[in-house]
Design an enzyme around this catalytic site. Structure first.
Site, PDB file in Angstrom:
ATOM      1  N   HIS A 149       0.828  -1.199   0.000  1.00 32.59           N
ATOM      2  CA  HIS A 149       0.000   0.000   0.000  1.00 32.59           C
ATOM      3  C   HIS A 149       0.868   1.257   0.000  1.00 32.59           C
ATOM      4  CE1 HIS A 149      -3.213  -2.789   1.074  1.00 32.59           C
ATOM      5  NE2 HIS A 149      -4.076  -1.819   0.829  1.00 32.59           N
ATOM      6  N   LYS A 153      -0.691   4.992   4.506  1.00 30.60           N
ATOM      7  CA  LYS A 153      -1.679   4.116   5.142  1.00 30.60           C
ATOM      8  C   LYS A 153      -1.364   3.997   6.629  1.00 30.60           C
ATOM      9  CE  LYS A 153      -3.976  -0.377   4.769  1.00 30.60           C
ATOM     10  NZ  LYS A 153      -5.298   0.261   4.973  1.00 30.60           N
TER      11      LYS A 153
END
Length: 259
Positions: A149, A153
């Site tokens: 990600h 995040k």
């Protein structure tokens, strides 16, 4: 007309959800919530004057039917609890809820006789990855998960990766995989451990949301991968959730349960 409140409307996913609601017939954006806002003037956020803006949870007074939550793991539980207590159907895209919190929210929703949806991922490719991984795990019990990600995040592992591990664990024969005498010369290098399933989290700029499930067997291997290159891809799933959440009579976990 179905009325919608978006929590976390100023964030990247929240902004996508705002545009989705605004362009979708039969839905009306009536409120936006983001904790700590210094202005509650809709024009400051390029929103129509009839949209209520709230900067504190306790200030919210709305007749919204649906609460779409794209906030932060640290606040998602009180947000969803507030929505359920006030008769608003939650559609939750924020990850970070513990199993215990989900159980508590489901009990509260049952008491309120209110349906809702918690989706670890709204991407169709991710939903299908989880489905296929569960099917494969019955035949390939040795498995590891890698999720990748963007570097902003907040939580790790991703809700999708953890949900994938939970689904695999439902059908995977219980056993110890790998070398029983394995040691780590660098602490944590083998990743997180969910009932023997290793999960590895990557955080890098340039990524959005990606996952690989790697299965290994005697003389063969299987890799299932999904890639979300743009947050817009999640809006297909959000639309599915909006279209179905008012018909639910319980708090459901997983978009696949309303497809």
């Amino acid at each position: 007309m179905t009325k919608v409140l978006i929590a976390g409307f100023t964030g990247a996913m929240g902004q996508k959800a705002v545009r989705l609601v605004q362009r979708t017939a039969g839905y009306e954006l009536v409120a936006g919530f983001a904790a700590g806002l210094t202005s509650t003037t809709p024009a400051d956020y390029d929103l129509p004057a009839n949209v209520q803006i709230f900067g504190a949870l306790d200030d919210i007074q709305t007749d919204a039917d649906i609460w779409i939550d794209f906030t932060l793991p640290s606040v998602v539980y009180p947000n969803v609890k507030f929505a359920i207590e006030h008769g608003i159907h939650p559609v939750v895209g924020t990850t970070g809820l513990t199993d215990e919190q989900v159980t508590e929210l489901q009990a509260l929703a049952a008491k309120q006789q209110l349906g809702g949806l918690i989706a670890p991922n709204f991407g169709m490719s991710a939903v299908l990855l989880m489905k296929f991984a569960k099917e494969a795990a019955a035949y390939f019990p040795d498995v590891e998960i890698i999720e990748m990600h963007h570097d902003n995040k907040a939580d790790a592992p991703s809700g999708t990766a953890l949900s994938t591990a939970k689904l695999i664990d439902e059908v995977r024969p219980k056993h110890k995989q790998g070398n029983p005498a394995e040691t780590e010369s660098l602490a944590g290098v083998r990743g997180g451990d969910y009932n023997g399933i290793r999960i590895h989290a990557v955080r890098l700029p340039g990524y959005v949301a990606h996952e690989q499930v790697l299965f290994g067997g005697p003389g063969e291997a299987l890799t299932i991968r999904q890639d979300s290159f743009d947050r817009e891809s999640f809006m297909t799933g959000v639309k599915v959730a909006m279209d179905n959440v008012l018909d639910l009579n319980e708090l459901v976990v997983g978009l696949e349960n309303v497809l």
